[in-house]
Design an enzyme around this catalytic site. Structure first.
Site, short mmCIF file in Angstrom:
data_model
loop_
_atom_site.label_atom_id
_atom_site.label_comp_id
_atom_site.label_asym_id
_atom_site.label_seq_id
_atom_site.Cartn_x
_atom_site.Cartn_y
_atom_site.Cartn_z
N HIS A 20 9.29 6.85 -2.31
CA HIS A 20 8.51 7.83 -3.08
C HIS A 20 9.48 8.81 -3.73
CE1 HIS A 20 4.62 6.41 -1.62
NE2 HIS A 20 5.27 6.16 -0.50
N LYS A 101 1.17 -2.20 -6.77
CA LYS A 101 0.93 -1.70 -5.43
C LYS A 101 -0.57 -1.55 -5.20
CE LYS A 101 1.67 0.36 -1.42
NZ LYS A 101 2.60 1.43 -1.12
N HIS A 138 -0.30 -1.82 0.81
CA HIS A 138 -0.44 -0.86 1.91
C HIS A 138 -1.47 -1.49 2.83
CE1 HIS A 138 -0.60 3.27 3.75
NE2 HIS A 138 -1.61 2.64 4.33
N HIS A 178 5.80 -1.44 5.05
CA HIS A 178 5.93 -0.55 6.22
C HIS A 178 5.17 -1.07 7.45
CE1 HIS A 178 2.16 0.86 4.58
NE2 HIS A 178 2.71 1.63 3.67
#
Lengths: 359, 359
Positions: A20, A101, A138, A178
């Site tokens: 980010h 994304k 995500h 992540h």
């Protein structure tokens, strides 16, 4: 320390496939720190205000980033949204945008992540597959107490969606970002070569105990059980080629981290590679560092591997790295309330065994 | 709302069998609020600075509390420590002290909670059993990543110790305090009549999602999965007689809750019974409120049940209760840093459907 541990390590400049970089004053602070952390290829997340929803917005953002760090290669992304038609995907690919994304909240409105909603994007995913773009996920379901979903199992509950997407688009490169759980690691390992997985530096360090009552360790997805952290550590120590660095470094002003509602995010950018070297050494897998921070991710993203004799960084244990307590942000006090206008990095005030020798 | 819901409820003054009444300026604020919350019997936790380790200390503390709230019955406790010999237990019982509280950190030093350490207190527990005292347990194992123990499974991992204690001292009344998991509820239900369990108001409301990034909801034990909260709600809705109110209300200065290392604790004392009435109504078990806040706990603690015609409180839905945003603490700024010297209650600034009519 074993006597066989080297005192210096030479690595190619690292690649961080999830970062980010923000905008405005925060961007001006953070972008020059990317290289200080040992990274010269960085995937810039599109969740700005407003989010990067069109090719032109992403291209413009890339130019702003490039001006701040001329030596860094910025990998550009778009925020999945209804305007990303197959035609827009074609334009994005032609403009050099690498990835799209997907955030749970970007898929449905005021609703759960569901197959019905996801299928609305199948034409977009098909176009991305044809254009050889990457889908970054995500991978969490929205919390829903009635369904037993909370931040602790939100990632595991998402994995069926990952499997389904991979089955529907087997040539589409997908990155589960992540990862924080053993379930996610096992799932990615079980899937084909087009599915990769990023792991952050901080999730290799933290468990739930570390963010309970410590807002500077609070991030999303949250760090989980010791057994989950062990799975992350094991897979990086194994050198699995589809697992690679995506720091999810996410700076917030100190005033946003310490207060009534601390923001989620851990800021690792300025110390990223020394931090990972220190950690990999503790885990006994220093030999896996180069694969994790460079070769694996570049291979998955189809970027050239560093040529022999190209620029490199040297890590040294001769001079431990004292992590600064804070970085000053050049913004007006009105942006930050009554607190000092600073950003606190991960491991602030501690000493890392490895530092980057001046290059 | 069903048309059969009453507009007023008359209850005996409630009993809270786990409360942190603090000392100094905080005590002076909190103790008078006990009655305001609808409670006239309150078990005072002994974890002061220094902790209440002797009979005399507990008796003196009881006198300080009584002076601040003459109408309240204070149930006194001692902090389990090596000085609590069988002889001291005899003195404590003779002085009217009701219970001994065991904290994991009070059992071993720099070590895990283990059978070997626990057995060192068996003579004390035997004396407590003979003296008809109550053992209150903070039922969590210390976190130990190597053993896979973290704050999320620390309570479940403790349950074998509870079973073992109950087997060794079947006549000793034991309270598993502030249960937060389905595993704990199931375990207590499976044990004999000498094992009780307290449940807090806030654990009936919160899950892990509510304290992640919200330090005013952070407490120990932490709130857990939605399925765990459902188990707590189910057992109070069932009216099980061995589950009763122990609020674990634990005030901290705002400056200690919002910062780099927020303190653990949720402050419910001033609104406790209106909060529970509002919650029980939502859960459709308003008829279970009196048992939970009075009869069950008094029975377990062998206190007399309220006589017919004795003093009571009337809850009304005619005037919703606006929970204050903060309570001012009368202490010097030096105690509180640069923040305002206040304590923020649970549900601050919100409205509860039920309030206590003036009595």
């Amino acid at each position: 320390m074993s006597s066989s541990t080297p005192d210096t390590i030479t690595l190619p400049w690292a690649s961080d496939f999830h970062c980010h970089l923000r905008q405005g004053a925060m961007m001006e602070l953070v972008v020059p720190l990317v290289e200080q952390g040992g990274v010269r290829t960085v995937l810039a997340m599109p969740n700005l205000t407003p989010p990067l929803t069109t090719t032109q917005m992403a291209v413009d953002y890339g130019q702003r980033l490039q001006a701040l760090a001329p030596s860094v290669h910025f990998v550009l992304t778009l925020y999945l949204n209804p305007d990303l038609t197959p035609e827009e995907i074609g334009r994005a690919a032609a403009a050099g945008i690498t990835a799209v994304k997907m955030y749970p909240s970007g898929v449905t409105t005021n609703s759960e992540w569901g197959v019905a909603d996801l299928r609305a994007y199948y034409p977009t995913f098909a176009a991305m597959q044809d254009a050889n773009m990457v889908l970054c996920l995500h991978g969490e379901c929205p919390s829903d107490a009635d369904k037993g979903i909370c931040i602790l199992n939100a990632e595991e509950r998402f994995l069926d969606t990952l499997r389904e997407l991979h089955a529907a688009f087997p040539r589409l490169r997908i990155v589960l970002e992540h990862a924080t759980t053993r379930a996610a690691v096992d799932c990615v390992k079980s899937l084909g070569s087009t599915v990769g997985c990023t792991i952050t530096a901080h999730h290799l360090v933290l468990t739930v105990d570390d963010w309970a009552g410590q807002p500077h360790h609070f991030c999303k997805p949250v760090a989980k059980f010791p057994s989950d952290r062990a799975a992350l550590r094991d897979v990086v120590a194994s050198g699995h080629p589809r697992f690679f660095l995506g720091s999810d470094s996410a700076p917030h002003l100190l005033s946003a981290k310490q207060g009534e509602r601390p923001a989620a995010g851990v800021f690792t950018t300025p110390v990223l590679i020394p931090l990972l070297a220190t950690l990999f050494e503790k885990l006994g897998c220093l030999s896996r560092l180069e694969g994790f921070v460079s070769a694996h991710g570049r291979s998955f993203y189809q970027l050239p591997q560093p040529a022999a004799g190209s620029a490199a960084i040297t890590l040294t244990r001769a001079a431990p790295l004292k992590v600064p307590r804070a970085y000053a942000v050049d913004c007006s006090p009105a942006d930050a309330g009554s607190q000092p206008v600073t950003v606190v990095p991960f491991m602030a005030g501690t000493e890392l065994a490895w530092s980057i020798a001046s290059t």
